[in-house]
Enzyme design. Structure first.
Site, PDB file in Angstrom:
ATOM      1  N   GLU A  64      -4.747 -16.122  -3.779  1.00 10.51           N
ATOM      2  CA  GLU A  64      -5.090 -17.536  -3.644  1.00 10.51           C
ATOM      3  C   GLU A  64      -5.904 -17.774  -2.383  1.00 10.51           C
ATOM      4  OE1 GLU A  64      -5.146 -19.660  -6.256  1.00 10.51           O
ATOM      5  OE2 GLU A  64      -2.988 -19.330  -6.450  1.00 10.51           O
ATOM      6  N   LEU A  74      -4.743 -26.821 -12.858  1.00  7.75           N
ATOM      7  CA  LEU A  74      -4.926 -25.729 -13.826  1.00  7.75           C
ATOM      8  C   LEU A  74      -6.383 -25.667 -14.292  1.00  7.75           C
ATOM      9  CD1 LEU A  74      -1.588 -26.162 -15.829  1.00  7.75           C
ATOM     10  CD2 LEU A  74      -2.051 -24.567 -13.965  1.00  7.75           C
ATOM     11  N   SER A 130     -15.530 -39.058 -23.441  1.00  7.27           N
ATOM     12  CA  SER A 130     -14.298 -38.262 -23.373  1.00  7.27           C
ATOM     13  C   SER A 130     -13.183 -39.014 -24.081  1.00  7.27           C
ATOM     14  CB  SER A 130     -13.905 -38.017 -21.914  1.00  7.27           C
ATOM     15  OG  SER A 130     -12.561 -37.555 -21.879  1.00  7.27           O
ATOM     16  N   ASP A 163     -12.033 -19.921 -10.811  1.00  9.20           N
ATOM     17  CA  ASP A 163     -11.646 -20.765 -11.942  1.00  9.20           C
ATOM     18  C   ASP A 163     -12.662 -20.659 -13.077  1.00  9.20           C
ATOM     19  OD1 ASP A 163      -9.881 -21.443 -10.003  1.00  9.20           O
ATOM     20  OD2 ASP A 163     -10.552 -23.508  -9.764  1.00  9.20           O
ATOM     21  N   SER A 199      -8.971 -28.060 -14.926  1.00  8.96           N
ATOM     22  CA  SER A 199      -9.634 -28.823 -15.983  1.00  8.96           C
ATOM     23  C   SER A 199     -11.123 -28.969 -15.668  1.00  8.96           C
ATOM     24  CB  SER A 199      -8.973 -30.189 -16.186  1.00  8.96           C
ATOM     25  OG  SER A 199      -8.972 -30.904 -14.993  1.00  8.96           O
TER      26      SER A 199
HETATM   27  C1  GLA Z   1      -9.388 -23.846  -6.361  1.00  6.60           C
HETATM   28  C2  GLA Z   1     -10.820 -23.320  -6.335  1.00  6.60           C
HETATM   29  C3  GLA Z   1     -10.851 -21.804  -6.503  1.00  6.60           C
HETATM   30  C4  GLA Z   1      -9.896 -21.109  -5.546  1.00  6.60           C
HETATM   31  C5  GLA Z   1      -8.528 -21.765  -5.581  1.00  6.60           C
HETATM   32  C6  GLA Z   1      -7.599 -21.214  -4.536  1.00  6.60           C
HETATM   33  O1  GLA Z   1      -8.833 -23.679  -7.624  1.00  6.60           O
HETATM   34  O2  GLA Z   1     -11.593 -23.932  -7.342  1.00  6.60           O
HETATM   35  O3  GLA Z   1     -12.169 -21.339  -6.340  1.00  6.60           O
HETATM   36  O4  GLA Z   1     -10.416 -21.086  -4.252  1.00  6.60           O
HETATM   37  O5  GLA Z   1      -8.601 -23.173  -5.395  1.00  6.60           O
HETATM   38  O6  GLA Z   1      -7.317 -19.889  -4.783  1.00  6.60           O
END
Ligand code: GLA
Length: 393
Positions: A38, A132, A72, A180, A134
């Site tokens: 993370e 998560l 949406s 993400d 979106s």
């Molecule tokens: C968010 C960011 C990711 C990452 C996480 C932490 O989700 O979009 O790029 O840095 O925080 O791990």
């Protein structure tokens, strides 16, 4: 909801709002949960996320003029947003439509010729503000639809992840890393993605847990000011890296081992920046070790590394919150819990836990009531199915 019900709901909304029959093709891009790694993705480290089976669905029809229309089903009160390919302005506060608009803007910036607009309708089942991803799923969904609709066959999944990240950084102003969008574009059923964010080399590692489930617990806390706090963390790590580079030849914090960090950490002049860098270095090493443990079927070690990740995010990186701390503390006390940590950007959102099959019901019971009593929030629990990355359905 079943996919045929989702399809029927979206077809109806398409007709009502755009005044035409819905197109036959439709698309899906998943959200993600990160198992470990993370705040390492903008520090040249490793991450280990997996795609979920919840995400965002979309329908698109190319137009003959330059108009873009967005709707949406999650935000009916916003109605149809009408704009054009000539009105894509980075940095403007445009609500959810800033995400698809930013992706159009990014394609155009990368010299993909888009001379005709489109009607786009979306619906998603990722709980709002849960961390998560979106927004990444909307970006990757938009990219997937643009690629298909305008015939940009040379665009790869990795490109879609890069475009999504670029768009979020430069159109929406969040300096996020690539995790993400990468998970949403490149996910694979029953696998997590071991990604080196420095080189973008990746590997799909099977997550075989015959005796356990991955459980997401939604704290229901949506923190404000997340964008500025996130960007602050990134800046603090960049400052720490600059100090370290005066004494050691590294490109990113991900280049350091724990021992090297300890040997050179005093070159970081600011105490806070030193803590941030410590997290980035140790979390990266934890991620590498966790994947090794998983491959060796040593799930206990994997769980311990998850717990250590939480402590580091709480104490050194300071991106947890008291509600997510409570969720993990309650989890750690429960028999059958292999590991538990806050997941995603932080400041609220969700925790991820690995729980033995037979202990899942007790896990939920043991957290649900005390959590609500102490915080006033009603937690939600989701048992994870690891799904595929974005595609046409
Ligand atoms: C968010 C960011 C990711 C990452 C996480 C932490 O989700 O979009 O790029 O840095 O925080 O791990």
């Amino acid at each position: 909801m079943e996919r045929n019900e989702i399809r029927a709901m979206m077809e109806k909304a398409y007709k009502e709002n755009f005044g035409e029959e819905a197109p036959k093709e439709w698309y899906f891009a998943p959200g993600r949960v990160n198992l470990i790694g993370e705040h390492t993705d903008y520090n040249g480290g490793h991450v280990f996320p997996c795609a979920l089976t919840i995400g965002t669905y979309g329908m698109i029809k190319r137009r003959s003029d330059r108009t873009l229309r967005f709707y949406s089903v999650n935000f009916p009160e916003k109605g149809v947003t009408v704009t054009s390919l000539d009105e894509l302005n980075p940095g403007s506060n445009e609500g959810w439509t800033a995400y698809p608009k930013g992706v159009f803007w990014t394609f155009i910036l990368n010299k993909y010729e888009i001379n005709e607009g489109a009607d786009i309708l979306i619906w998603g089942d990722i709980p709002a503000g849960s961390g998560l991803s979106s927004s990444a799923s909307v970006e990757v969904l938009t990219g997937t639809m643009i690629k298909d609709t305008y015939g940009f066959t040379n665009v790869t999944g990795v490109d879609l992840a890069k475009f999504g990240q670029y768009s979020e950084n430069n159109y929406n102003g969040l300096s996020c890393g690539i995790m993400d969008q990468f998970a949403s574009a490149m996910g694979k059923k029953d696998c997590a993605i071991f990604l080196d964010t420095n080189t973008l080399e990746y590997e799909h590692a099977p997550v075989k847990l015959p005796d356990a489930k991955i459980v997401i617990t939604n704290s229901k806390v949506k923190h404000s000011l997340v964008t500025s706090a996130y960007n602050d963390r990134r800046r603090e790590c960049e400052e720490a890296l600059k100090d370290l580079q005066k004494v050691v030849g590294i490109k990113t914090l991900g280049d350091l081992t724990e021992e090297e960090f300890e040997a050179h950490k005093d070159s970081i002049t600011n105490d806070i920046n030193r803590k941030r860098a410590k997290h980035a270095v140790y979390e990266n090493r934890r991620t590498i070790k966790a994947v090794e443990a998983l491959k060796a079927n040593d799930i206990e070690t994997f769980g311990k590394l998850m717990n250590a990740s939480h402590v580091s995010l709480r104490d050194d990186y300071e991106v947890s919150c008291k509600e997510c701390d409570l969720l993990t503390e309650l989890a750690w006390k429960q028999p059958g819990v292999i590991g538990s940590r806050i997941t995603g950007g932080g400041f609220g959102g969700c925790t991820v836990s690995i729980v033995k099959n037979e202990a899942v019901d007790d896990f939920i019971k043991a957290i649900d009531e005390p959590y609500e009593k102490e915080t006033g929030y009603k937690a939600e629990f989701y048992i994870v199915d690891i799904g595929e990355g974005a595609s046409r359905i």
